[in-house]
Design a protein around this motif. Structure first.
Motif, mmCIF file in Angstrom:
data_model
loop_
_atom_site.group_PDB
_atom_site.id
_atom_site.type_symbol
_atom_site.label_atom_id
_atom_site.label_comp_id
_atom_site.label_asym_id
_atom_site.label_seq_id
_atom_site.Cartn_x
_atom_site.Cartn_y
_atom_site.Cartn_z
ATOM 1 N N LEU A 82 0.835 -1.206 0.000
ATOM 2 C CA LEU A 82 0.000 0.000 0.000
ATOM 3 C C LEU A 82 0.862 1.245 0.000
ATOM 4 O O LEU A 82 0.630 2.184 -0.782
ATOM 5 C CB LEU A 82 -0.924 0.000 1.227
ATOM 6 C CG LEU A 82 -1.770 1.256 1.438
ATOM 7 C CD1 LEU A 82 -2.750 1.441 0.288
ATOM 8 C CD2 LEU A 82 -2.510 1.186 2.769
ATOM 9 N N GLU A 83 1.885 1.266 0.844
ATOM 10 C CA GLU A 83 2.767 2.436 0.915
ATOM 11 C C GLU A 83 3.532 2.640 -0.385
ATOM 12 O O GLU A 83 3.657 3.766 -0.871
ATOM 13 C CB GLU A 83 3.748 2.261 2.079
ATOM 14 C CG GLU A 83 3.104 2.355 3.450
ATOM 15 C CD GLU A 83 4.069 1.986 4.555
ATOM 16 O OE1 GLU A 83 4.441 2.879 5.344
ATOM 17 O OE2 GLU A 83 4.467 0.801 4.620
ATOM 18 N N ASN A 84 4.025 1.550 -0.957
ATOM 19 C CA ASN A 84 4.780 1.660 -2.206
ATOM 20 C C ASN A 84 3.911 2.160 -3.355
ATOM 21 O O ASN A 84 4.384 2.862 -4.253
ATOM 22 C CB ASN A 84 5.416 0.318 -2.573
ATOM 23 C CG ASN A 84 6.676 0.040 -1.771
ATOM 24 O OD1 ASN A 84 7.263 0.945 -1.191
ATOM 25 N ND2 ASN A 84 7.094 -1.210 -1.733
ATOM 26 N N ALA A 85 2.631 1.797 -3.306
ATOM 27 C CA ALA A 85 1.712 2.242 -4.357
ATOM 28 C C ALA A 85 1.480 3.757 -4.286
ATOM 29 O O ALA A 85 1.077 4.375 -5.273
ATOM 30 C CB ALA A 85 0.378 1.507 -4.236
ATOM 31 N N LYS A 249 0.859 10.935 12.621
ATOM 32 C CA LYS A 249 -0.182 9.928 12.831
ATOM 33 C C LYS A 249 -0.583 9.291 11.503
ATOM 34 O O LYS A 249 -0.797 8.074 11.422
ATOM 35 C CB LYS A 249 -1.398 10.569 13.502
ATOM 36 C CG LYS A 249 -1.140 10.999 14.947
ATOM 37 C CD LYS A 249 -2.350 11.666 15.574
ATOM 38 C CE LYS A 249 -3.423 10.666 15.908
ATOM 39 N NZ LYS A 249 -4.533 11.286 16.673
ATOM 40 N N LEU A 250 -0.681 10.105 10.459
ATOM 41 C CA LEU A 250 -1.046 9.589 9.141
ATOM 42 C C LEU A 250 0.028 8.628 8.616
ATOM 43 O O LEU A 250 -0.285 7.557 8.091
ATOM 44 C CB LEU A 250 -1.247 10.748 8.160
ATOM 45 C CG LEU A 250 -1.574 10.370 6.710
ATOM 46 C CD1 LEU A 250 -2.863 9.568 6.649
ATOM 47 C CD2 LEU A 250 -1.675 11.627 5.850
ATOM 48 N N HIS A 251 1.293 9.011 8.762
ATOM 49 C CA HIS A 251 2.399 8.172 8.292
ATOM 50 C C HIS A 251 2.393 6.815 8.984
ATOM 51 O O HIS A 251 2.466 5.760 8.335
ATOM 52 C CB HIS A 251 3.722 8.896 8.555
ATOM 53 C CG HIS A 251 4.918 8.190 8.009
ATOM 54 N ND1 HIS A 251 6.207 8.534 8.356
ATOM 55 C CD2 HIS A 251 5.038 7.138 7.159
ATOM 56 C CE1 HIS A 251 7.055 7.732 7.727
ATOM 57 N NE2 HIS A 251 6.369 6.876 7.003
ATOM 58 N N LEU A 252 2.293 6.822 10.313
ATOM 59 C CA LEU A 252 2.292 5.575 11.074
ATOM 60 C C LEU A 252 1.036 4.751 10.774
ATOM 61 O O LEU A 252 1.098 3.518 10.681
ATOM 62 C CB LEU A 252 2.382 5.877 12.571
ATOM 63 C CG LEU A 252 3.711 6.495 13.037
ATOM 64 C CD1 LEU A 252 3.608 6.955 14.483
ATOM 65 C CD2 LEU A 252 4.850 5.497 12.894
ATOM 66 N N ALA A 253 -0.100 5.436 10.612
ATOM 67 C CA ALA A 253 -1.349 4.729 10.341
ATOM 68 C C ALA A 253 -1.309 4.034 8.984
ATOM 69 O O ALA A 253 -1.761 2.890 8.842
ATOM 70 C CB ALA A 253 -2.532 5.704 10.395
ATOM 71 N N MET A 254 -0.757 4.707 7.954
ATOM 72 C CA MET A 254 -0.677 4.101 6.627
ATOM 73 C C MET A 254 0.158 2.826 6.661
ATOM 74 O O MET A 254 -0.169 1.835 6.000
ATOM 75 C CB MET A 254 -0.080 5.089 5.624
ATOM 76 C CG MET A 254 -0.977 6.263 5.271
ATOM 77 S SD MET A 254 -2.559 5.773 4.553
ATOM 78 C CE MET A 254 -2.018 4.946 3.062
ATOM 79 N N TRP A 257 -2.014 0.172 8.437
ATOM 80 C CA TRP A 257 -3.121 -0.242 7.573
ATOM 81 C C TRP A 257 -2.610 -1.151 6.461
ATOM 82 O O TRP A 257 -3.249 -2.135 6.100
ATOM 83 C CB TRP A 257 -3.815 0.982 6.971
ATOM 84 C CG TRP A 257 -4.595 1.780 7.962
ATOM 85 C CD1 TRP A 257 -5.127 1.352 9.144
ATOM 86 C CD2 TRP A 257 -4.924 3.174 7.867
ATOM 87 N NE1 TRP A 257 -5.754 2.389 9.796
ATOM 88 C CE2 TRP A 257 -5.657 3.518 9.036
ATOM 89 C CE3 TRP A 257 -4.678 4.166 6.924
ATOM 90 C CZ2 TRP A 257 -6.145 4.796 9.262
ATOM 91 C CZ3 TRP A 257 -5.171 5.450 7.155
ATOM 92 C CH2 TRP A 257 -5.891 5.765 8.312
ATOM 93 N N GLY A 258 -1.453 -0.802 5.911
ATOM 94 C CA GLY A 258 -0.867 -1.628 4.855
ATOM 95 C C GLY A 258 -0.529 -3.015 5.359
ATOM 96 O O GLY A 258 -0.787 -4.019 4.677
ATOM 97 N N ARG A 259 0.055 -3.103 6.544
ATOM 98 C CA ARG A 259 0.400 -4.398 7.118
ATOM 99 C C ARG A 259 -0.851 -5.225 7.383
ATOM 100 O O ARG A 259 -0.891 -6.433 7.128
ATOM 101 C CB ARG A 259 1.177 -4.206 8.428
ATOM 102 C CG ARG A 259 2.567 -3.643 8.238
ATOM 103 C CD ARG A 259 3.270 -3.459 9.563
ATOM 104 N NE ARG A 259 3.500 -4.733 10.216
ATOM 105 C CZ ARG A 259 3.980 -4.865 11.449
ATOM 106 N NH1 ARG A 259 4.269 -3.788 12.149
ATOM 107 N NH2 ARG A 259 4.185 -6.045 11.975
ATOM 108 N N SER A 260 -1.884 -4.565 7.896
ATOM 109 C CA SER A 260 -3.130 -5.256 8.208
ATOM 110 C C SER A 260 -3.770 -5.838 6.949
ATOM 111 O O SER A 260 -4.245 -6.981 6.937
ATOM 112 C CB SER A 260 -4.102 -4.288 8.888
ATOM 113 O OG SER A 260 -5.343 -4.908 9.146
#
Length: 280
Positions: A82-85, A249-254, A257-260
Motif C-alpha cells: 500500500l505504501e509503495n503504491a 499519525k497519518l504516516h504511522l497509520a498508513m 493499515w498496509g500491514r493489516s
C-alpha cells in the motif's frame, strides 16, 4: 564474500526503522504538549524545531545511502505494498503536506459547527463561542480552523509553486524511464542469448541510471523539506504542532493499515507465511 548491495539495503532499512521509532516518540511528545490546559508556545516551538531537524537529518541520511543503490528507495522492501503504491520519488508528495492542511482546516470547522447545531439551546453568542472554543489545549486563533486570510493566501501560493516543482521532477523521472529502452540496454537485451547476463556497457548504463535516480531523490528530499519548513513558518506554533502531529499519525497509520491488509490477504489465500509481511 560480502554483498555491497545487501549491506547498503541494511543501512537503508535501519535508517527507516529508526525514523519510524522517532516518529512515534515525537508524536507522543506533541500530543502531550497540545493536551495541556494552557499551551506553552516556547515548548511547542522547541518541539517543532526538533521535528523539522529530525526530518532534515533523515532526508540527509537517505540521500547519502542512495548514492549507490538508489532504486531501493523507489520500491522499498521495508514498506507495505500500500505504501509503495503511494510513493512519489521515494517518499510522499510535498503537495500532500498542503492537502493535509486543507483537510484539517475543513474537518475542524465542520466539527465545531456540528457541535453548535447539535445544541438547540445555543444562541448567536453561543455560535461565536463555539467557533472560538478551546480544543485539545489550543485556544482561539490557534486551531487549524482559525487560519487567517493571509495564511490561506500564502498556503495557496506555496501549493502552486510546489506542484510546479513536482511536475518538473516527474518529467525528469519519465525521461529516465524512457532511457531504459535506449542504447545500449535495449540492444543488449535483444541480442543476448542468455537473459540476465549483462556486459560492461550495460552495467555502466545501469550504474548511470542508478546515479541519475539518486539525483532525483536528493532533489525530491529537498522539495519535501522546503515545503514542510515553509508550511510551519506560515502557521502559528499551535497550528504547526497540530499539523506535524497529524502528519506523523497519518504516516504511522498508513504503515499499519498496509500491514493489516497484507495479513488479511495471506489469511484469505490460506497462506501460512504471515511473517513475510511483518515489516518492522
Amino acid at each position: 564474500m560480502e554483498n555491497p548491495s545487501s549491506d547498503t539495503e541494511k543501512l537503508q532499512q535501519d535508517c527507516y526503522n529508526e525514523w519510524m521509532s522517532l516518529q512515534a516518540k515525537r508524536m507522543t511528545e506533541l500530543k502531550e504538549a497540545l493536551s495541556t490546559g494552557e499551551k506553552d508556545d516556547d515548548k511547542l516551538r522547541d518541539l517543532i524545531r526538533t521535528a523539522i531537524k529530525d526530518f532534515e537529518d533523515y532526508a540527509g541520511k537517505r540521500s547519502e545511502h542512495s548514492c549507490r543503490f538508489s532504486s531501493n528507495y523507489f520500491a522499498p522492501k521495508w514498506n507495505t505494498c500500500l505504501e509503495n503504491a503511494l510513493l512519489w520519488m521515494g517518499g510522499c508528495r510535498p503537495s500532500s503536506f498542503i492537502r493535509l492542511v486543507y483537510a484539517m482546516c475543513g474537518s475542524q470547522t465542520e466539527h465545531r459547527l456540528s457541535n453548535f447545531f447539535n445544541n438547540t439551546n445555543e444562541d448567536i453568542h453561543g455560535l461565536s463561542m463555539a467557533l472560538g472554543e478551546t480544543r485539545g489545549g489550543i485556544g482561539a486563533g490557534e486551531s487549524m480552523s482559525d487560519l487567517t486570510a493571509e495564511q490561506i493566501i500564502k498556503i495557496n501560493e506555496l501549493h502552486l509553486k510546489t506542484i510546479k516543482a513536482e511536475n518538473k521532477l516527474t518529467k525528469l523521472s519519465a525521461s529516465l524511464q524512457e532511457d531504459t529502452a535506449d542504447m545500449p540496454i535495449a540492444v543488449a537485451a535483444f541480442y543476448k542469448e542468455v537473459i540476465g547476463q549483462a556486459d560492461m556497457a550495460v552495467e555502466r548504463a545501469l550504474d548511470k541510471h542508478e546515479e541519475d535516480m539518486a539525483g532525483l531523490l536528493v532533489q525530491a528530499e529537498k522539495l519535501r523539506l522546503t515545503t514542510l519548513t515553509k508550511i510551519v513558518d506560515i502557521l502559528t506554533a499551535g497550528q504547526a504542532a497540530e499539523f506535524l502531529l497529524a502528519g506523523k499519525k497519518l504516516h504511522l497509520a498508513m504503515h499499519e493499515w498496509g500491514r493489516s491488509r497484507e495479513h488479511r490477504r495471506i489469511e484469505a489465500s490460506g497462506g501460512d507465511t504471515i511473517g513475510e509481511v511483518a515489516r518492522e
